[in-house]
Design a protein around this motif. Structure first.
Motif, PDB file in Angstrom:
ATOM      1  N   THR A 193       0.825  -1.202   0.000  1.00  0.00           N
ATOM      2  CA  THR A 193       0.000   0.000   0.000  1.00  0.00           C
ATOM      3  C   THR A 193       0.859   1.252   0.000  1.00  0.00           C
ATOM      4  O   THR A 193       0.591   2.202  -0.748  1.00  0.00           O
ATOM      5  CB  THR A 193      -0.920   0.007   1.234  1.00  0.00           C
ATOM      6  N   VAL A 194       1.897   1.237   0.831  1.00  0.00           N
ATOM      7  CA  VAL A 194       2.787   2.400   0.864  1.00  0.00           C
ATOM      8  C   VAL A 194       3.409   2.610  -0.520  1.00  0.00           C
ATOM      9  O   VAL A 194       3.452   3.729  -1.039  1.00  0.00           O
ATOM     10  CB  VAL A 194       3.871   2.226   1.947  1.00  0.00           C
ATOM     11  N   GLY A 195       3.846   1.508  -1.156  1.00  0.00           N
ATOM     12  CA  GLY A 195       4.429   1.586  -2.501  1.00  0.00           C
ATOM     13  C   GLY A 195       3.444   2.160  -3.497  1.00  0.00           C
ATOM     14  O   GLY A 195       3.774   3.069  -4.271  1.00  0.00           O
ATOM     15  N   ALA A 196       2.206   1.633  -3.434  1.00  0.00           N
ATOM     16  CA  ALA A 196       1.170   2.103  -4.348  1.00  0.00           C
ATOM     17  C   ALA A 196       0.919   3.596  -4.142  1.00  0.00           C
ATOM     18  O   ALA A 196       0.753   4.353  -5.100  1.00  0.00           O
ATOM     19  CB  ALA A 196      -0.123   1.316  -4.123  1.00  0.00           C
ATOM     20  N   PHE A 197       0.943   3.986  -2.866  1.00  0.00           N
ATOM     21  CA  PHE A 197       0.695   5.390  -2.562  1.00  0.00           C
ATOM     22  C   PHE A 197       1.809   6.263  -3.131  1.00  0.00           C
ATOM     23  O   PHE A 197       1.550   7.311  -3.730  1.00  0.00           O
ATOM     24  CB  PHE A 197       0.584   5.573  -1.047  1.00  0.00           C
ATOM     25  N   VAL A 198       3.059   5.799  -2.962  1.00  0.00           N
ATOM     26  CA  VAL A 198       4.198   6.573  -3.472  1.00  0.00           C
ATOM     27  C   VAL A 198       4.102   6.708  -4.987  1.00  0.00           C
ATOM     28  O   VAL A 198       4.248   7.806  -5.542  1.00  0.00           O
ATOM     29  CB  VAL A 198       5.526   5.922  -3.043  1.00  0.00           C
ATOM     30  N   VAL A 199       3.819   5.593  -5.685  1.00  0.00           N
ATOM     31  CA  VAL A 199       3.718   5.628  -7.151  1.00  0.00           C
ATOM     32  C   VAL A 199       2.631   6.613  -7.573  1.00  0.00           C
ATOM     33  O   VAL A 199       2.844   7.477  -8.432  1.00  0.00           O
ATOM     34  CB  VAL A 199       3.419   4.212  -7.700  1.00  0.00           C
ATOM     35  N   THR A 200       1.446   6.488  -6.939  1.00  0.00           N
ATOM     36  CA  THR A 200       0.352   7.390  -7.287  1.00  0.00           C
ATOM     37  C   THR A 200       0.760   8.847  -7.059  1.00  0.00           C
ATOM     38  O   THR A 200       0.536   9.709  -7.911  1.00  0.00           O
ATOM     39  CB  THR A 200      -0.900   7.077  -6.419  1.00  0.00           C
ATOM     40  N   LEU A 201       1.352   9.072  -5.900  1.00  0.00           N
ATOM     41  CA  LEU A 201       1.722  10.442  -5.541  1.00  0.00           C
ATOM     42  C   LEU A 201       2.705  11.017  -6.554  1.00  0.00           C
ATOM     43  O   LEU A 201       2.560  12.160  -7.020  1.00  0.00           O
ATOM     44  CB  LEU A 201       2.329  10.455  -4.138  1.00  0.00           C
ATOM     45  N   VAL A 202       3.724  10.198  -6.922  1.00  0.00           N
ATOM     46  CA  VAL A 202       4.736  10.669  -7.869  1.00  0.00           C
ATOM     47  C   VAL A 202       4.087  11.021  -9.207  1.00  0.00           C
ATOM     48  O   VAL A 202       4.312  12.102  -9.767  1.00  0.00           O
ATOM     49  CB  VAL A 202       5.840   9.594  -8.049  1.00  0.00           C
ATOM     50  N   ILE A 203       3.224  10.128  -9.714  1.00  0.00           N
ATOM     51  CA  ILE A 203       2.603  10.387 -11.012  1.00  0.00           C
ATOM     52  C   ILE A 203       1.689  11.612 -10.945  1.00  0.00           C
ATOM     53  O   ILE A 203       1.709  12.473 -11.825  1.00  0.00           O
ATOM     54  CB  ILE A 203       1.824   9.148 -11.512  1.00  0.00           C
ATOM     55  N   SER A 215       2.548   3.405 -21.987  1.00  0.00           N
ATOM     56  CA  SER A 215       1.814   2.225 -21.524  1.00  0.00           C
ATOM     57  C   SER A 215       2.219   1.872 -20.104  1.00  0.00           C
ATOM     58  O   SER A 215       1.369   1.605 -19.241  1.00  0.00           O
ATOM     59  CB  SER A 215       2.079   1.028 -22.443  1.00  0.00           C
ATOM     60  N   LEU A 216       3.525   1.856 -19.836  1.00  0.00           N
ATOM     61  CA  LEU A 216       4.006   1.527 -18.495  1.00  0.00           C
ATOM     62  C   LEU A 216       3.458   2.516 -17.465  1.00  0.00           C
ATOM     63  O   LEU A 216       3.052   2.132 -16.371  1.00  0.00           O
ATOM     64  CB  LEU A 216       5.532   1.529 -18.455  1.00  0.00           C
ATOM     65  N   THR A 217       3.449   3.786 -17.831  1.00  0.00           N
ATOM     66  CA  THR A 217       2.919   4.799 -16.921  1.00  0.00           C
ATOM     67  C   THR A 217       1.464   4.513 -16.600  1.00  0.00           C
ATOM     68  O   THR A 217       1.033   4.544 -15.443  1.00  0.00           O
ATOM     69  CB  THR A 217       3.029   6.200 -17.557  1.00  0.00           C
ATOM     70  N   LEU A 218       0.699   4.185 -17.651  1.00  0.00           N
ATOM     71  CA  LEU A 218      -0.721   3.897 -17.460  1.00  0.00           C
ATOM     72  C   LEU A 218      -0.900   2.693 -16.542  1.00  0.00           C
ATOM     73  O   LEU A 218      -1.674   2.727 -15.579  1.00  0.00           O
ATOM     74  CB  LEU A 218      -1.379   3.641 -18.822  1.00  0.00           C
ATOM     75  N   VAL A 219      -0.141   1.623 -16.824  1.00  0.00           N
ATOM     76  CA  VAL A 219      -0.251   0.409 -16.014  1.00  0.00           C
ATOM     77  C   VAL A 219       0.107   0.718 -14.558  1.00  0.00           C
ATOM     78  O   VAL A 219      -0.617   0.345 -13.625  1.00  0.00           O
ATOM     79  CB  VAL A 219       0.666  -0.695 -16.576  1.00  0.00           C
ATOM     80  N   ALA A 220       1.203   1.425 -14.364  1.00  0.00           N
ATOM     81  CA  ALA A 220       1.645   1.736 -12.999  1.00  0.00           C
ATOM     82  C   ALA A 220       0.588   2.544 -12.264  1.00  0.00           C
ATOM     83  O   ALA A 220       0.243   2.251 -11.115  1.00  0.00           O
ATOM     84  CB  ALA A 220       2.966   2.503 -13.043  1.00  0.00           C
ATOM     85  N   LEU A 221       0.041   3.539 -12.948  1.00  0.00           N
ATOM     86  CA  LEU A 221      -0.947   4.414 -12.313  1.00  0.00           C
ATOM     87  C   LEU A 221      -2.199   3.640 -11.938  1.00  0.00           C
ATOM     88  O   LEU A 221      -2.682   3.702 -10.802  1.00  0.00           O
ATOM     89  CB  LEU A 221      -1.283   5.569 -13.270  1.00  0.00           C
TER      90      LEU A 221
END
Lengths: 358, 310, 330
Positions: free
Chosen positions: B29-39, B284-290
């Protein structure tokens, strides 16, 4: 009218009835060829509650006592009958005119966990009636009043900053009481206010309610299934069975000499810690489904005194010598001699003795 | 007891809360939050952090077209993730594209949420004919796939508006299509929660002091039904971003002059077989990550707010 | 009173049992070192406020304690053997066959998708070597014994077709059909109306007496205990504060908490103007007071009560955990 009083009652219920429509939607009825189904939750209730007194309604679950509470405060609309409060029939009032009476009639609920909004601070919960009725004119005044109310019910003014989940059941019920009395009502409807509480806390809340009644001159309609609690709280008692009042009168009379077979049954089921193991007459049967009540007197399938008349004709409420009213053919005809009543095990006599000694 | 006598500050209460505890003890969850926040931050700050403005035609040079990422042979240090056939910086295009994608996502979720909550509250509280009316509309809406609605709306708009207005209407069409098909979920969830809350005693207490129905709905009931709404909103945000990408990929979404991630993927897709893989892979990678990150956050929120799993 | 004579071996023996819950703030001890014995055929009442740990004790004995709760100290001996260390499989066999359970809400103990008969037959055949027909005949007998009219017809009905009181009768039949020697009844009548309550208590008592099954009756209602149990254990904040024969505890409660509890029960015909109340509320597990957990509410607390936890002292066929009785008799 049910109870004899010299002065005019503050609250009078007159032939109060409530029918719930349980029919399936029209389309389903047409397709399934089923008729309407309705539930008579309250059926022709007559009650007078004198100012400053407590009237208790007792009965088992499904007998309609909670529906009466909701009718009286206006959460349900009555199907028939009158609710007279201080001379005004509330059932005839337009919604706009009801406002003035809301302030004077408030309610304490059963479940201390559901009756306080978990997302609100206690000070906002108690201040809601103050704001809604425009009782306080400034923030500072409101704050002071909330603090005063909290202290009145035995909490501290600082508790206003907390959320409900930080309190125990008994404390929550105190908050509920503080909210109910914040608009300075004259009449409080209490729907099983202590049945969710532990015994040692129950006595705190009951004592508080009696103190407040003395201090503020409150009139209570007290709904409960617990006869011992009712005996402590009430001046008048009404016993309900399947939507009807089967017996009503002054509390001493009902507790010392219950007449209706159902009242006697209830009295006999009270567990009494001082009695130890006694041999009780077995209580038979259960409350029938209120959608399809038995014909005649609704208690007849469980009544040891029932005869053909009871199974055919519903009894009328009759005034009795002791100041109470009873709706029972057997009592009316004098068929209820102690020998024939299975549950009369000296209970009434014991109660009178206990009262005499106290 | 003395500890509880003083109210905690709001921040302390949040840090102490079970929700935050569940968050910080789950590294996914923390990882997901960081990724979302960065994007999200990168998208919001795109005009300030993007090395190039991909839409300023005057800065583009065909000399720079189809350059590979910096680490590949022939890479140019000016273009981190390479350039497309017109010499546009892919990294900058992704930043600006995420902006569009996230904007469509957030705005359509916000609209759908507001519409769904209001209809759900009103249906659940008043019941009867009002409820039946809104719920039948909801049933009808549920039977239309979002893509179909978007194609329909897009077709109608294209037919009704002059050609030069098509591109500027694209964003509105997308938001409209996604809103119209997703509000139903909020409405249904809020309606069923409202029906439960409506018969709770605190609502009776508010009725007894003469609070008006809408005051009760918004001040009492709404805060108590928001939990599941937030979960749906989070998961729907990911879904809205995907729907937008799909529509743009199909050509009924954002135009190439104002590309979202979906448009970038569509445009890049055309060059994939000519060996210019970076133009399609990075968006595509950005979309998948987000989408993955937002979905994981939604899952966490659902579990954390579910009393049964506590 | 039927004097509780202890034969050589008690049926159930709980020794220094502690149950704690692992939370992120550390372990919370919900039951703290309780000890009692249960003789065969005896009815022991466990009474206390919500959160006192009475239900948890019952749950631990039936082996149904779930995470994050766990037994962190002490032992439970059933017929001389430790059962707190049994595997879930072994415990499942023991439960039902030797230990029956009755819960507050009859709906949770019955499978809504199976007829009453199927559930009874299944339970009987799991634990007793009987053919299908014999088990069904036994099931009908069981239903008849718990006072369900027309059991031959009702055996093929589903739980929702029974009323609350009848459902609780079915649960009792289910708990007793494999002839267990111990029944744990957790608030068996709380969800029922008063007039039904008495019927169910009488039935439970009669059924257990006939079969010689011992009962642990967990309830918050002292009235229920007084009418049903032989002995009573009074619990407060996870500890047994007093244990003794029902007659003695009702007539002459020793622990100040028991005294307060007994006095705060409203009685029909007492005619009092004020009820005796114990001020305050039971402490939360997160901030238990030092020493005796009751001392902040106790009218007779003194210095020692704040410092040391009282040990169980023998009194008249039972125990009381209170410093008042450690000193010279007051």
């Amino acid at each position: 009218m049910s109870t004899a009083t010299e002065q005019k009652p503050l609250v009078a219920l007159d032939g109060l009835s409530k029918t719930f429509d349980l029919s399936p939607p029209l389309l389903n009825r047409l397709i399934e060829r089923k008729g309407r189904r309705s539930l008579r939750a309250v059926d022709g209730l007559n009650i007078d509650i004198p100012r400053g007194k407590t009237f208790a309604l007792v009965g088992e679950s499904g007998c309609g006592k909670s529906t009466v509470a909701k009718l009286v405060v206006g959460l349900h609309g009555a199907s028939a009958g009158k609710i007279t409060f201080d001379g005004t029939d509330l059932t005839k009032l337009a919604a706009a005119d009801r406002g003035a009476f809301r302030k004077r009639i408030q309610m304490i609920f059963q479940d201390p966990y559901a009756s306080l909004n978990p997302r609100w601070r206690v000070r906002d919960i108690i201040a809601e009636p103050l704001r809604s009725f425009g009782i306080t004119s400034s923030k500072a005044e409101e704050r002071a009043e909330v603090g005063r109310l909290l202290e009145l019910v035995g909490l501290s003014a600082r508790d206003g900053e907390k959320f409900p989940h930080e309190f125990s059941g008994g404390q929550r019920q105190r908050i509920s009481i503080a909210r109910a009395i914040s608009s300075k009502p004259e009449f409080l409807v209490c729907d099983e206010p202590t049945s969710a509480l532990d015994v040692s806390v129950q006595s705190q809340v009951l004592n508080l309610m009696r103190d407040l009644q003395d201090e503020l001159g409150l009139t209570y309609l007290f709904i409960s299934h617990d006869l011992a609690v009712v005996d402590f709280m009430s001046d008048y008692v009404g016993v309900m069975y399947l939507g009807r009042l089967v017996e009503a009168g002054p509390a001493e009379r009902i507790f010392s000499a219950p007449e209706h077979p159902y009242t006697r049954l209830l009295m006999d089921t009270v567990p009494d810690i001082t009695m130890g193991r006694r041999n009780r007459a077995p209580v038979i049967g259960e409350v029938p489904n209120p959608i399809t009540p038995p014909p005649g007197c609704s208690f007849n399938p469980r009544c040891p005194l029932a005869n053909d008349r009871c199974r055919a004709q519903a009894p009328e409420a009759r005034k009795r010598a002791g100041g109470s009213i009873v709706a029972c053919h057997a009592v009316e005809e004098g068929r209820d001699t102690p020998e024939t009543v299975a549950c009369e095990t000296g209970e009434g006599a014991r109660m009178q003795l206990a009262r005499g000694a106290a | 007891m003395s500890l509880e006598a003083f109210p905690q500050s709001r921040l302390a209460a949040i840090i102490e809360s079970d929700l935050f505890y569940k968050f910080r003890t789950s590294w996914i969850t923390v990882g997901a939050f960081v990724v979302t926040l960065v994007i999200v931050l990168a998208a919001v700050l795109a005009p300030w952090i993007a090395p190039h403005d991909p839409f300023d035609v005057s800065t583009l040079s065909l000399w720079d077209s189809e350059l590979p990422p910096v680490w590949a042979e022939g890479g140019d240090p000016r273009f981190l993730l390479g350039t497309d056939n017109q010499g546009r910086d892919v990294f900058s295009a992704i930043l600006y594209g995420s902006r569009i994608s996230l904007a469509v996502g957030f705005v359509s979720v916000a609209f759908a949420m507001v519409i769904g909550i209001v209809i759900g509250l009103v249906s659940g509280y008043f019941g009867g004919a009002i409820d039946a009316f809104f719920m039948r509309i909801a049933d009808v809406m549920l039977s239309f796939p979002t893509i179909l609605v978007a194609l329909l709306v897009s077709g109608i708009v294209r037919g009704a508006l002059p050609r030069e207005m098509h591109d500027s209407a694209a964003l509105i069409v997308l938001v409209f299509a996604i809103t119209v098909t997703t509000w139903v979920q909020y409405a249904r969830t809020v309606r069923s929660s409202t029906m439960v809350e409506r018969s709770r005693e605190y609502v009776y207490a508010a009725q007894l002091v003469g609070r008006k129905p809408f005051a009760i709905l918004f001040s009492h009931i709404l805060p108590n039904v928001m939990g599941p709404v937030l979960v749906i909103a989070t998961i729907n945000l990911a879904m809205a971003i995907l729907i937008e990408a799909t529509l743009s990929f199909l050509g009924v979404g954002m135009p190439p002059t104002n590309p979202s991630l979906g448009t970038l993927i569509r445009v890049g897709n055309e060059y994939l077989f000519s060996g210019v893989w970076w133009v399609v892979i990075f968006p595509s990678l950005t979309l998948v990550a987000l989408v993955l990150a937002v979905n994981l956050l939604g899952d966490w929120l659902r579990d954390a707010l579910n009393p049964k799993l506590r | 009173m039927s004097t509780t004579t202890f034969p050589n071996a008690p049926l159930l023996s709980v020794r220094d049992l502690s149950i704690c819950f692992d939370t992120r703030h550390g372990p919370l001890r919900a039951v703290d070192g309780i000890t009692f014995d249960l003789a065969p055929g005896e009815i022991l009442g466990m009474v206390g406020e919500s959160g006192a740990g009475k239900s948890l004790t019952g749950t631990a004995i039936t082996g149904l304690l779930e995470r994050p709760g766990r037994i962190d100290r002490g032992e439970i001996l059933f017929e001389g053997k430790r059962i707190d260390t049994l595997s879930p499989d072994e415990m499942r066999r023991l439960r039902g066959r030797r230990i029956g359970a009755i819960f507050q809400d009859p709906l949770t103990s019955l499978n809504p998708l199976m007829t009453v008969g199927q559930q009874l037959v299944q339970t009987i055949r799991t634990h007793l070597p009987k053919s299908k027909d014999a088990a069904r005949a036994r099931a009908i007998e069981c239903l008849a014994e718990v006072g369900i009219p027309a059991p031959e017809a009702r055996i093929d009905q589903y739980p929702h077709q029974f009323s609350g009181g009848m459902r609780q009768r079915v649960v009792i039949a289910l708990a007793l059909c494999a002839e267990p020697s111990l029944v744990i009844a957790d608030e068996p009548t709380t969800a029922l109306d008063v007039s039904i309550q008495a019927q169910i208590l009488d039935l439970l008592k009669k059924m257990c007496r006939e079969r010689g099954a011992a009962v642990i009756l967990v309830t918050h209602d002292m009235g229920v205990i007084a009418e049903t149990a032989d002995r009573v254990a009074v619990m407060y904040s996870g500890r047994v504060v007093e244990i003794g024969s029902v007659d003695r505890v009702v007539r002459d409660p020793r622990h100040p908490y028991t005294k307060g509890l007994m006095q705060s029960i409203p009685r029909v015909g007492s005619g009092v103007q004020r009820l005796t109340q114990i001020d305050g509320a039971m402490p939360r597990l997160t901030d238990l007071p030092s020493g005796c957990a009751f001392h902040p509410r106790c009218p007779r607390a003194f210095d020692t009560c704040q410092q040391t936890r009282p040990a169980a002292l023998p009194v008249e066929g039972g125990h009381v955990a209170c410093h008042l009785y450690q000193e010279e008799p007051a």
